[in-house]
Enzyme design. Structure first.
Site, PDB file in Angstrom:
ATOM      1  N   GLU A  30       0.888  -1.022   0.027  1.00  0.00           N
ATOM      2  CA  GLU A  30       0.069  -0.009   0.010  1.00  0.00           C
ATOM      3  C   GLU A  30       1.011   1.188   0.050  1.00  0.00           C
ATOM      4  OE1 GLU A  30      -3.060   0.492  -1.304  1.00  0.00           O
ATOM      5  OE2 GLU A  30      -3.760  -0.931   0.149  1.00  0.00           O
ATOM      6  N   GLY A  50     -12.170   1.413  -1.276  1.00  0.00           N
ATOM      7  CA  GLY A  50     -10.781   0.792  -1.650  1.00  0.00           C
ATOM      8  C   GLY A  50     -10.820  -0.321  -2.787  1.00  0.00           C
ATOM      9  N   LEU A  51     -11.824  -0.500  -3.649  1.00  0.00           N
ATOM     10  CA  LEU A  51     -11.883  -1.420  -4.395  1.00  0.00           C
ATOM     11  C   LEU A  51     -11.480  -0.770  -5.723  1.00  0.00           C
ATOM     12  CD1 LEU A  51     -14.814  -3.721  -3.661  1.00  0.00           C
ATOM     13  CD2 LEU A  51     -12.582  -4.176  -3.318  1.00  0.00           C
ATOM     14  N   THR A  57       2.928   1.871  -2.167  1.00  0.00           N
ATOM     15  CA  THR A  57       4.106   1.700  -2.900  1.00  0.00           C
ATOM     16  C   THR A  57       4.176   1.930  -4.540  1.00  0.00           C
ATOM     17  OG1 THR A  57       3.592  -0.711  -3.016  1.00  0.00           O
ATOM     18  CG2 THR A  57       4.951  -0.109  -0.989  1.00  0.00           C
ATOM     19  N   SER A 108     -25.263   7.605 -16.267  1.00  0.00           N
ATOM     20  CA  SER A 108     -24.739   6.718 -14.967  1.00  0.00           C
ATOM     21  C   SER A 108     -26.156   6.357 -14.421  1.00  0.00           C
ATOM     22  CB  SER A 108     -24.184   7.291 -13.958  1.00  0.00           C
ATOM     23  OG  SER A 108     -24.131   6.804 -12.887  1.00  0.00           O
ATOM     24  N   TYR A 156      -3.700  12.352   0.258  1.00  0.00           N
ATOM     25  CA  TYR A 156      -2.752  11.546  -0.705  1.00  0.00           C
ATOM     26  C   TYR A 156      -1.754  12.367  -1.626  1.00  0.00           C
ATOM     27  CZ  TYR A 156      -2.551   8.001  -4.464  1.00  0.00           C
ATOM     28  OH  TYR A 156      -1.992   7.216  -5.475  1.00  0.00           O
ATOM     29  N   SER A 216     -12.897   3.992  -9.705  1.00  0.00           N
ATOM     30  CA  SER A 216     -12.542   4.825 -10.423  1.00  0.00           C
ATOM     31  C   SER A 216     -11.754   4.239 -11.938  1.00  0.00           C
ATOM     32  CB  SER A 216     -11.746   5.927 -10.161  1.00  0.00           C
ATOM     33  OG  SER A 216     -10.438   5.498  -9.605  1.00  0.00           O
ATOM     34  N   ASP A 258      -3.959   0.220 -10.034  1.00  0.00           N
ATOM     35  CA  ASP A 258      -5.274   0.126 -10.123  1.00  0.00           C
ATOM     36  C   ASP A 258      -5.792  -0.383 -11.596  1.00  0.00           C
ATOM     37  OD1 ASP A 258      -5.173   0.552  -7.476  1.00  0.00           O
ATOM     38  OD2 ASP A 258      -6.088   2.674  -7.819  1.00  0.00           O
TER      39      ASP A 258
END
EC number: 2.7.1.6
Length: 350
Positions: free
Chosen positions: A14, A98-99, A16, A46, A196, A102, A146
């Site tokens: 995480e 956290g999946l 990294t 949407s 972030y 985006s 991601d």
């Protein structure tokens, strides 16, 4: 044409991925579904939000449409002509847990455009386009993990990815007798406005102070030369990379006990050294520690809310779910959401 792109969960590694580090994610069985067709103007719909946005030309609106618009811009920047299309999106991916919903939206868009217009770009190029959309258009300086996982995911496998070289290896994810769950804290984080980007700047500052090009050149010895805050950030990155390598080994050997311990120590590092956890995710991890059949847990994603990944023996999590839910509600007046997570293949036509 209709496509689907999966979200991802990162077992370990995480913060990294934007530091030239190692990560160990897998694509999950929750998707963004996307339909593309020719249109007189750009129309983005949407289903989840029950909203349609029309535009004559691509522009930034600081809304969900930016993920789609950013991808189109990245194609155009490479010299590909993208004429107006209608893009309809639906998803069973929880937002902000956290999946990486985006990245799934970006990957679905990139793949759909590439196929619809006959560009047929290789997956790695689509990954770069999708990431560029998020970094340059949306304004979140994410790493590449991601988008890469959404593209290259393989059922029953995790991806051991070196984010510096983009070399990768599929590691069998044999969960017989074990399971992975995601606990959504339902504390939401807006990545671009959170800490972030600040963490990214701190990591760049580490390299500047040490005169290094990459974190791969930084040694434990170098940490002594850093002021306190930067030292903590760098220590997390170095040790998290080591944890990823140990986790890959543990997975290959089917040693889930060791993998679980590494998850717990990853969380401690994210809490104490990188300082991106929050009271709610700490509470969840602390609650799970030492419970029968619970092997490991840690916060996932950018931090400041989001989800907690839980590795357990099959059925063990089910037994304490309600107790956790009640304790969390008593403490924070917030309801938890639970998702059992299974692996999936990467972006594809359906």
């Amino acid at each position: 044409m209709r496509v689907k792109a999966p979200g991802r969960i990162n077992i370990i590694g995480e913060h990294t991925d934007y530091n030239d580090g190692y990560v160990l994610p897998f694509a999950v069985n929750r998707f963004v579904f996307l339909t593309i067709e020719d249109s007189g103007k750009f129309v983005f719909h949407s289903e989840n939000m029950n909203e349609t946005v029309e535009m004559e030309k691509i522009e930034k609106l600081n809304r969900w449409t930016d993920y789609i618009s950013g991808v189109i811009k990245a194609f155009e920047k490479r010299g590909y002509k993208v004429s107006p299309v209608k893009i309809s999106v639906s998803s069973n991916l929880p937002m902000g847990a956290g999946l990486s919903s985006s990245a799934a939206l970006e990957m679905a868009t990139a793949y759909a455009i590439s196929e619809h217009f006959g560009f047929h770009l290789p997956k790695l190029e689509l990954v770069k386009i999708a990431r560029e959309a998020e970094v340059e258009f949306v304004g979140v300086r994410c790493g590449i993990m991601d988008q890469f996982t959404s593209a290259f995911g393989k059922k029953d496998h995790a991806i051991f990815l070196d984010t510096m070289t983009l070399e990768y290896e599929y590691v069998p994810l044999k969960l017989e007798g074990y399971e992975i769950n995601l606990v959504d804290s339902n504390v939401k984080h807006e990545l671009s406005s959170s800490e972030y980007n600040k963490r990214r700047q701190e990591c760049e500052e580490v390299l500047r102070v040490l005169g290094k090009r990459s974190f791969r050149e930084v040694t434990k010895e170098d940490l002594k030369k850093l002021p306190d805050v930067l030292k903590k950030r760098a220590q997390h990155v170095l040790e998290e990379n080591e944890r990823v390598l140990k986790s890959v080994q543990a997975l290959k050997e089917g040693d889930f006990e060791t993998l679980g311990r590494l998850l717990f120590s990853s969380h401690e590092s994210l809490r104490d050294l990188y300082e991106v956890s929050c009271e709610q995710t700490d509470f969840i991890v602390d609650f799970l520690k030492g419970r029968e059949g619970i092997l490991g847990a840690r916060m996932v994603g950018g931090g400041f809310g989001g989800g907690v990944i839980v590795l357990s023996k099959k059925g063990a999590f089910e037994k304490i779910k309600e107790e956790l839910k009640n304790a969390y509600r008593d403490r924070f007046k917030i309801e938890l959401t639970f998702h059992e997570i299974e692996s999936a293949d990467g972006v594809q036509k359906i």
